[in-house]
Every structure is written in structure tokens, then in C-alpha cells.
Design an enzyme around this catalytic site. Structure first.
Site, PDB file in Angstrom:
ATOM      1  N   LYS A  52      26.981 -28.823  20.366  1.00 24.08           N
ATOM      2  CA  LYS A  52      25.632 -29.326  20.666  1.00 24.08           C
ATOM      3  C   LYS A  52      24.605 -28.204  20.533  1.00 24.08           C
ATOM      4  O   LYS A  52      23.529 -28.391  19.964  1.00 24.08           O
ATOM      5  CB  LYS A  52      25.602 -29.928  22.079  1.00 24.08           C
ATOM      6  N   GLN A  92      27.410 -31.832  30.973  1.00 25.59           N
ATOM      7  CA  GLN A  92      28.626 -32.169  30.237  1.00 25.59           C
ATOM      8  C   GLN A  92      29.664 -32.780  31.185  1.00 25.59           C
ATOM      9  O   GLN A  92      29.992 -32.201  32.216  1.00 25.59           O
ATOM     10  CB  GLN A  92      29.193 -30.912  29.549  1.00 25.59           C
ATOM     11  N   ASP A 123      21.171 -38.207  27.740  1.00 27.40           N
ATOM     12  CA  ASP A 123      22.420 -38.978  27.591  1.00 27.40           C
ATOM     13  C   ASP A 123      22.195 -40.459  27.895  1.00 27.40           C
ATOM     14  O   ASP A 123      23.060 -41.279  27.617  1.00 27.40           O
ATOM     15  CB  ASP A 123      23.493 -38.435  28.548  1.00 27.40           C
TER      16      ASP A 123
END
Ligand code: NDP
Length: 304
Positions: A55, A99, A122
Site C-alpha cells: 500500500k 491494517q 476502508d
């Protein structure tokens, strides 16, 4: 539609998305905004380290500034929440990604709920989840958003199509169903308690498989001419080799389909590209919201 079994090339489409993001980042920078993504990693999960590295690398390629925060596996929930609060308050940070999975002693929901919904790239905060189910423009989970881009590029208008989503997780299945519904599909969601799933799936014009079971969806599940999106990523041992396979039995299903995503090279590359797109959308939205009401200058791309 072209030849049967056309491959939907996620690498090519994701490259296109990333090119669009690169242009949007440049446009924002010209207005004095440098889009920034904060990535929080707690603990030593090796797969998570790889995901975070990818990422950060991708962000650099499109011109997004990335900030990495690594906390030890023993970090307390309070420490993680304090970091999230700090990032929420930092006007120079536009996107926050924690994460997953978090270490077992930390409640994931409370951490995800602590992220400012405007920075929730997200799309897991309940405000964004609720907005998605109401059909409002919100930050949307990256994998289903990537699947939608592939479907739109392949089929154009999805209106009236019968879509079957196999799987009902919060990360993939449910948001996928909401996005398909918002695109005017007729949507059926199958899960482990569904009766006659094969027969139901065989009615679908569009199949999205997000089950986590290697090659479970074989030719018996597919109507000829369907478009199949395989979200599954499963590692298996076969013929003495470690292989990556999807939830769809590609060899038997491909000849039946109008188009299908391969694994790897289908949905996988889209997820990270849509994360970059969400970051630039979040930056754009925050820029507009922070500008004086009368300002004509705080304009972003049309997608924002
Ligand atoms: P989950 O394990 O959270 O959910 C799996 C879903 O499949 C559940 O809803 C479950 O039903 C359903 N299911 C299980 N067995 C059956 C069955 N026999 N028939 C019908 N439905 C069944 O998985 P995720 O949604 O997180 O992920 C799914 C797959 O997608 C995995 O392979 C994962 O690795 C992959 N993935 C890929 C990503 C990418 O970037 N390409 C991103 C995220 C995930 P129930 O709810 O009843 O238990």
C-alpha cells in the site's frame, strides 16, 4: 460482448484507475493539497506487513504521501485509539487505514468506529456502511468497489441484471450486494445456510464469489453467458506446488461465461487501486469542506 470466456484483466483496469488517481493527485497538489494516507500496523503478522508495504509503495507511485505507524503486538487498545485520535485531528492526514487483523486483545470494531468517517478509506465505519445501504455517496470498501469497476467496464449498464453474491461478510459480500442494488441489479445473497445455492446461482447474469473455499463454484453453478467475478484468494498445495486459486473452478467455468476474472490478476490488483482512489476522494472532500463557503477555488475532479 466479445468472445465467450473473455478474461477480465484486473491488472490493466487497476493501472487505468491508478492513472486516473495520479492525475487527480496532481490536480489537488496544484491547489495546495497533498493527499496523505496514514497506515497503522499493530503487531508482527507477516501477511499484514506485506500488505502495508504494498500500500505504501503504491501510494508513492501515484504521488500520495504515506505515513506508516507501527505499534508492537503488546500495544494496548488505548494506545491504538490515542493514535487514531491524533490522526483524526491532523488536517494534513486525509485517509486512515488500520491494517486488520488486530491482535486478539484489541476490539477491532471499537478501533474502526474511532476513525473519523471522512478519513475512513476502508469504508468500514458504520456511518459509511449505513450511507452505502441508503445509496448515499460515501467511502466504500475497496474490494467490492473494485469489483463494480470491473463489472461496469465489462458490461456497461448493470440495470435489471440478476446478480448473485456468494458470501455475506462485512468486508466483501454485504457491501457488494449494496453496490449492485444501487446499480439497479436484482440481488440474491447466498451464504452457508442457503438452500439449493447451486440452483439459485444458475439463474444469475452476474456471479460474485466471495466464499474463501478453493474452486467451490464449478460449472454446475453457472448459467451460460454469465459474467463471473472471483474475489477468492486461497493458497493450496497441488502437484507438490503452492498455488493461488480462487473460489471459482476456473477451468470448468471459463468456457461457459461471457467474461471472468482470473486469480491472480483479477480482483486482487483492484483492491489497492481503489484504496488510492478512496484516499484522493477523501482528500478532495476534506479540501472542499474546509474551504470558505463562498470560495470558487476549492473544486476537485467530478468524481469527488
Ligand atoms: P469470510 O470468511 O468473512 O466470509 C465468507 C462467506 O462465505 C460467509 O458469509 C459464509 O457464510 C460464506 N460461505 C462459506 N461457506 C459457504 C458455502 N458452502 N456456501 C455458500 N456460502 C458460504 O470471507 P471474506 O468475505 O473476508 O473473503 C472471501 C474470500 O475473498 C476469501 O478467499 C478472501 O481471501 C478473499 N478476499 C479477497 C480480497 C481481494 O482483494 N481480492 C479482499 C478480501 C477478501 P456464513 O456467513 O453463513 O458463514
Amino acid at each position: 460482448m466479445s468472445t465467450p470466456g473473455q478474461l477480465i484483466d484486473g491488472k490493466a483496469v487497476s493501472a487505468q484507475v491508478l492513472a486516473e488517481v495520479t492525475a487527480d493527485v496532481a490536480a489537488l497538489k496544484a491547489q495546495g493539497v497533498e493527499p496523505a494516507l496514514a497506515v497503522v500496523l499493530v503487531g508482527d503478522d507477516p501477511a499484514s506487513h506485506v500488505y502495508v508495504r504494498n500500500k505504501v509503495l503504491r501510494a508513492g507511485e501515484v504521488g500520495i504521501r504515506s505515513l506508516e505507524y507501527r505499534l508492537p503486538a503488546e500495544a494496548s487498545a488505548a494506545e491504538v485509539l490515542a493514535l487514531v485520535a491524533e490522526l483524526n485531528a491532523d488536517a494534513g492526514v486525509h485517509g486512515i487505514l488500520v491494517q486488520l487483523p488486530l491482535p486478539k486483545h484489541i476490539d477491532e470494531t471499537s478501533v474502526l468506529q474511532a476513525i473519523d468517517p471522512a478519513k475512513d478509506v476502508d469504508g468500514f465505519h458504520s456511518e459509511n456502511v449505513g450511507g452505502l445501504s441508503q445509496g448515499r455517496p460515501v467511502l466504500t470498501p475497496c474490494t467490492p468497489a473494485g469489483c463494480m469497476r470491473l463489472l461496469r467496464d465489462t458490461l456497461g449498464d448493470l440495470s435489471g441484471k440478476h446478480a448473485v453474491v456468494i458470501g455475506r461478510s462485512n468486508i466483501v459480500g454485504k457491501p457488494m450486494a449494496a453496490l449492485l442494488l444501487a446499480a439497479d441489479c436484482t440481488v440474491t445473497v447466498l451464504h452457508s445456510r442457503s438452500k439449493n445455492p447451486q440452483a439459485l446461482c444458475r439463474k444469475a447474469d452476474i456471479v460474485v464469489a466471495a466464499v474463501g473455499r478453493p474452486r467451490m463454484i464449478n460449472a454446475e453453478w453457472i448459467k451460460p453467458g454469465a459474467v463471473v467475478i472471483d474475489v477468492g484468494i486461497n493458497r493450496i498445495e497441488e502437484d507438490g506446488k503452492n498455488r493461488l486459486v480462487g473460489d471459482v473452478d476456473f477451468a470448468s467455468v471459463q468456457p461457459l461465461t461471457a467474461a471472468i476474472t482470473p486469480v491472480p490478476g483479477g480482483v486482487g490488483p483492484m483492491t489497492i487501486a481503489l484504496l488510492m482512489q478512496n484516499t484522493v476522494t477523501a482528500a478532495c472532500q476534506q479540501h472542499i469542506n474546509s474551504a470558505p463557503a463562498a470560495s470558487e477555488e476549492a473544486t476537485c475532479r467530478s468524481a469527488c
